[in-house]
Design a protein around this motif. Structure first.
Motif, PDB file in Angstrom:
ATOM      1  N   GLY A   1      12.195   3.788   4.785  1.00  0.00           N
ATOM      2  CA  GLY A   1      12.834   3.554   3.566  1.00  0.00           C
ATOM      3  C   GLY A   1      12.390   4.478   2.520  1.00  0.00           C
ATOM      4  O   GLY A   1      13.100   5.328   1.834  1.00  0.00           O
ATOM      5  N   ALA A   2      10.988   5.030   2.863  1.00  0.00           N
ATOM      6  CA  ALA A   2      10.524   6.119   1.842  1.00  0.00           C
ATOM      7  C   ALA A   2      11.175   7.250   1.794  1.00  0.00           C
ATOM      8  O   ALA A   2      11.142   8.409   0.996  1.00  0.00           O
ATOM      9  CB  ALA A   2       9.268   5.995   2.027  1.00  0.00           C
ATOM     10  N   ARG A   3      11.436   7.740   3.392  1.00  0.00           N
ATOM     11  CA  ARG A   3      12.074   9.218   3.727  1.00  0.00           C
ATOM     12  C   ARG A   3      13.442   9.091   2.982  1.00  0.00           C
ATOM     13  O   ARG A   3      13.896  10.211   2.595  1.00  0.00           O
ATOM     14  CB  ARG A   3      12.004   9.459   5.089  1.00  0.00           C
TER      15      ARG A   3
ATOM     16  N   ASN B   1       0.846  -1.148   0.207  1.00  0.00           N
ATOM     17  CA  ASN B   1       0.134   0.060  -0.276  1.00  0.00           C
ATOM     18  C   ASN B   1       0.971   1.256  -0.122  1.00  0.00           C
ATOM     19  O   ASN B   1       1.721   1.348   0.668  1.00  0.00           O
ATOM     20  CB  ASN B   1      -0.970  -0.112   1.274  1.00  0.00           C
ATOM     21  N   LEU B   2       0.692   2.038  -0.671  1.00  0.00           N
ATOM     22  CA  LEU B   2       1.477   3.249  -1.077  1.00  0.00           C
ATOM     23  C   LEU B   2       1.307   4.174   0.065  1.00  0.00           C
ATOM     24  O   LEU B   2       2.495   4.787   0.658  1.00  0.00           O
ATOM     25  CB  LEU B   2       0.932   4.002  -2.293  1.00  0.00           C
ATOM     26  N   LEU B   3       0.360   4.715   0.862  1.00  0.00           N
ATOM     27  CA  LEU B   3       0.225   5.285   1.880  1.00  0.00           C
ATOM     28  C   LEU B   3       0.996   4.764   3.118  1.00  0.00           C
ATOM     29  O   LEU B   3       1.506   5.278   3.894  1.00  0.00           O
ATOM     30  CB  LEU B   3      -1.317   5.680   2.425  1.00  0.00           C
ATOM     31  N   ARG B   4       0.812   3.417   3.305  1.00  0.00           N
ATOM     32  CA  ARG B   4       1.584   2.511   4.344  1.00  0.00           C
ATOM     33  C   ARG B   4       3.070   2.925   4.183  1.00  0.00           C
ATOM     34  O   ARG B   4       3.732   3.104   5.233  1.00  0.00           O
ATOM     35  CB  ARG B   4       1.234   1.300   4.487  1.00  0.00           C
TER      36      ARG B   4
ATOM     37  N   ALA C   1      -7.593   4.830   9.923  1.00  0.00           N
ATOM     38  CA  ALA C   1      -7.492   4.633  11.186  1.00  0.00           C
ATOM     39  C   ALA C   1      -6.296   3.923  11.656  1.00  0.00           C
ATOM     40  O   ALA C   1      -5.549   4.673  12.663  1.00  0.00           O
ATOM     41  CB  ALA C   1      -8.624   3.667  11.920  1.00  0.00           C
ATOM     42  N   ASP C   2      -5.824   3.299  11.084  1.00  0.00           N
ATOM     43  CA  ASP C   2      -4.283   2.345  11.231  1.00  0.00           C
ATOM     44  C   ASP C   2      -3.178   3.503  11.164  1.00  0.00           C
ATOM     45  O   ASP C   2      -2.328   3.779  11.731  1.00  0.00           O
ATOM     46  CB  ASP C   2      -3.868   1.484  10.410  1.00  0.00           C
ATOM     47  N   LEU C   3      -3.411   4.548   9.996  1.00  0.00           N
ATOM     48  CA  LEU C   3      -2.423   5.299   9.536  1.00  0.00           C
ATOM     49  C   LEU C   3      -2.425   6.416  10.612  1.00  0.00           C
ATOM     50  O   LEU C   3      -1.352   6.825  10.849  1.00  0.00           O
ATOM     51  CB  LEU C   3      -2.652   6.099   8.277  1.00  0.00           C
ATOM     52  N   ARG C   4      -3.698   6.830  11.105  1.00  0.00           N
ATOM     53  CA  ARG C   4      -3.609   8.023  12.127  1.00  0.00           C
ATOM     54  C   ARG C   4      -3.072   7.468  13.579  1.00  0.00           C
ATOM     55  O   ARG C   4      -2.584   8.145  14.022  1.00  0.00           O
ATOM     56  CB  ARG C   4      -5.172   8.358  12.251  1.00  0.00           C
ATOM     57  N   ALA C   5      -3.288   6.135  13.807  1.00  0.00           N
ATOM     58  CA  ALA C   5      -2.728   5.729  15.021  1.00  0.00           C
ATOM     59  C   ALA C   5      -1.157   5.234  14.857  1.00  0.00           C
ATOM     60  O   ALA C   5      -0.514   5.586  16.009  1.00  0.00           O
ATOM     61  CB  ALA C   5      -3.562   4.226  15.393  1.00  0.00           C
ATOM     62  N   GLY C   6      -0.701   5.107  13.631  1.00  0.00           N
ATOM     63  CA  GLY C   6       0.535   4.716  13.594  1.00  0.00           C
ATOM     64  C   GLY C   6       1.582   5.665  13.107  1.00  0.00           C
ATOM     65  O   GLY C   6       2.857   5.535  13.224  1.00  0.00           O
ATOM     66  N   SER C   7       1.272   6.932  12.651  1.00  0.00           N
ATOM     67  CA  SER C   7       1.983   8.031  12.177  1.00  0.00           C
ATOM     68  C   SER C   7       1.246   9.349  12.473  1.00  0.00           C
ATOM     69  O   SER C   7       0.438   9.684  12.079  1.00  0.00           O
ATOM     70  CB  SER C   7       2.036   8.094  10.587  1.00  0.00           C
TER      71      SER C   7
ATOM     72  N   TRP D   1      10.507  14.499   0.612  1.00  0.00           N
ATOM     73  CA  TRP D   1       9.461  13.598   1.243  1.00  0.00           C
ATOM     74  C   TRP D   1       8.335  14.305   1.606  1.00  0.00           C
ATOM     75  O   TRP D   1       7.290  14.248   1.285  1.00  0.00           O
ATOM     76  CB  TRP D   1      10.134  12.731   2.481  1.00  0.00           C
ATOM     77  N   PRO D   2       8.572  15.662   2.386  1.00  0.00           N
ATOM     78  CA  PRO D   2       7.235  16.439   2.722  1.00  0.00           C
ATOM     79  C   PRO D   2       6.203  16.841   1.824  1.00  0.00           C
ATOM     80  O   PRO D   2       5.043  16.636   1.692  1.00  0.00           O
ATOM     81  CB  PRO D   2       7.820  17.362   3.632  1.00  0.00           C
ATOM     82  N   ALA D   3       6.905  17.330   0.486  1.00  0.00           N
ATOM     83  CA  ALA D   3       6.220  17.621  -0.418  1.00  0.00           C
ATOM     84  C   ALA D   3       5.494  16.570  -1.272  1.00  0.00           C
ATOM     85  O   ALA D   3       4.346  16.938  -1.764  1.00  0.00           O
ATOM     86  CB  ALA D   3       7.026  18.618  -1.441  1.00  0.00           C
ATOM     87  N   ARG D   4       6.114  15.483  -1.371  1.00  0.00           N
ATOM     88  CA  ARG D   4       5.689  14.380  -2.076  1.00  0.00           C
ATOM     89  C   ARG D   4       4.465  13.843  -1.324  1.00  0.00           C
ATOM     90  O   ARG D   4       3.501  13.580  -1.600  1.00  0.00           O
ATOM     91  CB  ARG D   4       6.605  13.408  -2.339  1.00  0.00           C
ATOM     92  N   VAL D   5       4.368  13.536  -0.047  1.00  0.00           N
ATOM     93  CA  VAL D   5       3.385  13.020   0.818  1.00  0.00           C
ATOM     94  C   VAL D   5       2.288  14.012   0.842  1.00  0.00           C
ATOM     95  O   VAL D   5       1.044  13.872   0.845  1.00  0.00           O
ATOM     96  CB  VAL D   5       3.861  12.739   2.071  1.00  0.00           C
TER      97      VAL D   5
END
Length: 272
Positions: free
Chosen positions: A173-175, A163-166, A210-216, A181-185
């Motif tokens: 590794g994405a960073r 999943n791209l957002l995850r 919900a998972d992303l809000r909790a994890g990031s 990275w900030p502009a891309r996300v």
């Protein structure tokens, strides 16, 4: 005929999001730029409800109820006038109609077999010699080719699902790979937000958010204020661990009858 109605919570969420969206876009408009006389001091920025209603040829009471998230029926024609008055771009206009549960009269009514569409996307990805991948409205990758796997080493060469957002928010590794990275996300979230309203009934999408809000923390803060933008191409820079700095031009193609499916291609740019 499928007569299943969306859950009440989903409908309420749609109305709430629609009201917030309309208030936000109304507040961004400049009365003087729209030919309205500005006298005295305004308590808030943007246009008043009465001014928007007048310009759109709709009832001010109706607009108030719409912004309050009340259970009212909005015709496609009234929404079309409202979209033009608020100067909505294509992505914002689509978002307005999605949340309203109405079909945009400017969009063609077409249909196609979902499995056939995904099959053609996979075939297109496999045929390309540049990094390419296909993804859906959840940002789940449906297919990718060898060049994409080599570019996203450490992600696409690992067992899925992918999943791209995850990847962007939960994988360090994405960073390292994505330059700026900030502009891309921020861009990816704005594009994702544009699709979000169309799929509020998807429990998998709600679980992902919900998972992303909790994890990031980054996702949680950015999601609260994400803009809404259509998908566009542009330069993409990667700091590859083996090949060094790589420069691409991204091209994204949508399936006309399945706007939730997209083909992303990264075309190598010549060395500067």
């Amino acid at each position: 005929m499928n007569t299943t109605m969306p859950p009440a919570d989903t409908v309420n969420d749609q109305r709430r999001l629609l009201g917030a969206f309309l208030r936000d876009r109304r507040g961004r408009l400049d009365p003087a730029a729209l030919g309205l006389s500005v006298t005295g001091r305004r308590r808030t920025a943007g246009l008043r409800r009465e001014e928007v209603a007048m310009l759109a040829g709709i009832s001010a009471t109706w607009l108030t109820w719409l912004e309050q998230g009340r259970d009212i029926q909005a015709s496609p024609q009234a929404l079309d006038r409202l979209a033009r008055t608020l100067r909505l771009n294509a992505a914002e206009r689509s978002y307005l109609f999605q949340l309203s549960g109405r079909r945009d009269p400017r969009q063609p009514d077409t249909a196609d077999d979902p499995a056939a569409q995904q099959g053609r996307l996979r075939a297109a990805v496999a045929a390309l010699t540049v990094p390419a991948y296909a993804l859906d409205h959840r940002q789940d990758l449906l297919a990718w080719n060898g060049p994409a796997e080599e570019l996203f080493a450490g992600w696409l060469d690992r067992p899925g699902p992918h999943n791209l957002l995850r990847y962007l928010f939960l994988d360090d590794g994405a960073r390292r790979l994505l330059v700026d990275w900030p502009a891309r996300v921020a861009r990816v979230l704005a594009e994702f937000r544009a699709d979000h309203g169309r799929h509020l009934q998807d429990p998998g999408l709600a679980a992902l958010i919900a998972d992303l809000r909790a994890g990031s923390r980054d996702f949680a803060s950015r999601w609260a204020g994400a803009d809404i933008r259509g998908r566009e191409g542009g330069e993409r820079l990667f700091q590859h661990p083996v090949r060094g700095l790589l420069r691409f031009r991204q091209m994204t193609l949508s399936v006309e009858t399945r706007p939730d499916l997209r083909l992303v291609m990264l075309l190598p740019e010549p060395e500067a």
